[in-house]
Design a protein around this motif. Structure first.
Motif, PDB file in Angstrom:
ATOM      1  N   SER A  53      -4.919   7.235   4.767  1.00 50.23           N
ATOM      2  CA  SER A  53      -6.229   7.230   4.635  1.00 50.23           C
ATOM      3  C   SER A  53      -7.128   6.074   5.357  1.00 50.23           C
ATOM      4  O   SER A  53      -8.252   6.410   6.106  1.00 50.23           O
ATOM      5  CB  SER A  53      -6.750   7.603   3.244  1.00 50.23           C
ATOM      6  OG  SER A  53      -6.396   8.574   2.601  1.00 50.23           O
ATOM      7  N   HIS A  54      -6.768   5.015   5.439  1.00 52.51           N
ATOM      8  CA  HIS A  54      -7.258   3.824   5.862  1.00 52.51           C
ATOM      9  C   HIS A  54      -7.079   4.027   7.346  1.00 52.51           C
ATOM     10  O   HIS A  54      -7.987   3.855   8.193  1.00 52.51           O
ATOM     11  CB  HIS A  54      -6.860   2.551   5.272  1.00 52.51           C
ATOM     12  CG  HIS A  54      -7.088   2.156   4.001  1.00 52.51           C
ATOM     13  ND1 HIS A  54      -8.510   2.520   3.659  1.00 52.51           N
ATOM     14  CD2 HIS A  54      -6.603   2.023   2.686  1.00 52.51           C
ATOM     15  CE1 HIS A  54      -8.740   1.969   2.267  1.00 52.51           C
ATOM     16  NE2 HIS A  54      -7.579   1.788   1.879  1.00 52.51           N
ATOM     17  N   LEU A  86       0.746  -1.148  -0.087  1.00 52.10           N
ATOM     18  CA  LEU A  86       0.170   0.066  -0.198  1.00 52.10           C
ATOM     19  C   LEU A  86       1.072   1.237   0.050  1.00 52.10           C
ATOM     20  O   LEU A  86       1.744   1.181   0.709  1.00 52.10           O
ATOM     21  CB  LEU A  86      -0.825  -0.002   1.131  1.00 52.10           C
ATOM     22  CG  LEU A  86      -1.604  -1.034   1.489  1.00 52.10           C
ATOM     23  CD1 LEU A  86      -2.540  -1.159   2.683  1.00 52.10           C
ATOM     24  CD2 LEU A  86      -2.778  -1.082   0.300  1.00 52.10           C
ATOM     25  N   SER A 125      -0.059   7.419   1.185  1.00 47.33           N
ATOM     26  CA  SER A 125      -1.367   8.106   1.204  1.00 47.33           C
ATOM     27  C   SER A 125      -2.489   7.333   1.465  1.00 47.33           C
ATOM     28  O   SER A 125      -3.513   7.755   2.006  1.00 47.33           O
ATOM     29  CB  SER A 125      -1.451   9.100   0.013  1.00 47.33           C
ATOM     30  OG  SER A 125      -1.415   8.228  -1.223  1.00 47.33           O
ATOM     31  N   THR A 126      -2.400   5.938   0.921  1.00 50.07           N
ATOM     32  CA  THR A 126      -3.289   4.996   1.040  1.00 50.07           C
ATOM     33  C   THR A 126      -3.642   4.464   2.481  1.00 50.07           C
ATOM     34  O   THR A 126      -4.540   4.394   3.347  1.00 50.07           O
ATOM     35  CB  THR A 126      -3.356   3.754  -0.013  1.00 50.07           C
ATOM     36  OG1 THR A 126      -3.431   4.420  -1.349  1.00 50.07           O
ATOM     37  CG2 THR A 126      -4.508   3.068   0.244  1.00 50.07           C
TER      38      THR A 126
END
Length: 96
Positions: free
Chosen positions: A57-58, A50, A53-54
């Motif tokens: 966010s999560h 991942l 940034s992903t």
């Protein structure tokens, strides 16, 4: 505990995976340099394929839902499951 917020957070399979990884951090993040009792450093999740940034966010969604807690040490932020909230959520499902 906001059951609706938790259900929204759990609606994405990546967030469910993150919670599963955090349940057994020694298995999924054995190479973390900092002690795992601090939690898992956000940067460690990139090893799972991942982007930063992903992951951010999560993790933010999981934190807003109360499923994870954070601890800042220097420039690093460590994440742990909030087992008390998770247990309360699971109990609330049994009460339906």
């Amino acid at each position: 505990m906001d059951r609706d917020e938790i259900l929204k957070a759990l609606a994405h399979p990546v967030r469910v995976n993150i919670l599963a990884w955090l349940k057994e951090p020694q298995h999924h993040f054995p190479s973390q340099e900092h002690p795992l009792d601090l939690g898992v450093c956000a940067g460690q999740f990139e090893r799972c394929g991942l982007s930063q940034s992903t992951v951010s966010s999560h993790l933010a969604v999981l934190q807003r839902a109360g499923l994870v807690t954070t601890r800042k040490v220097g420039q690093w932020i460590f994440y742990r499951r909030d087992e008390e909230t998770i247990a309360a959520f699971l109990k609330s499902l049994g009460d339906l």
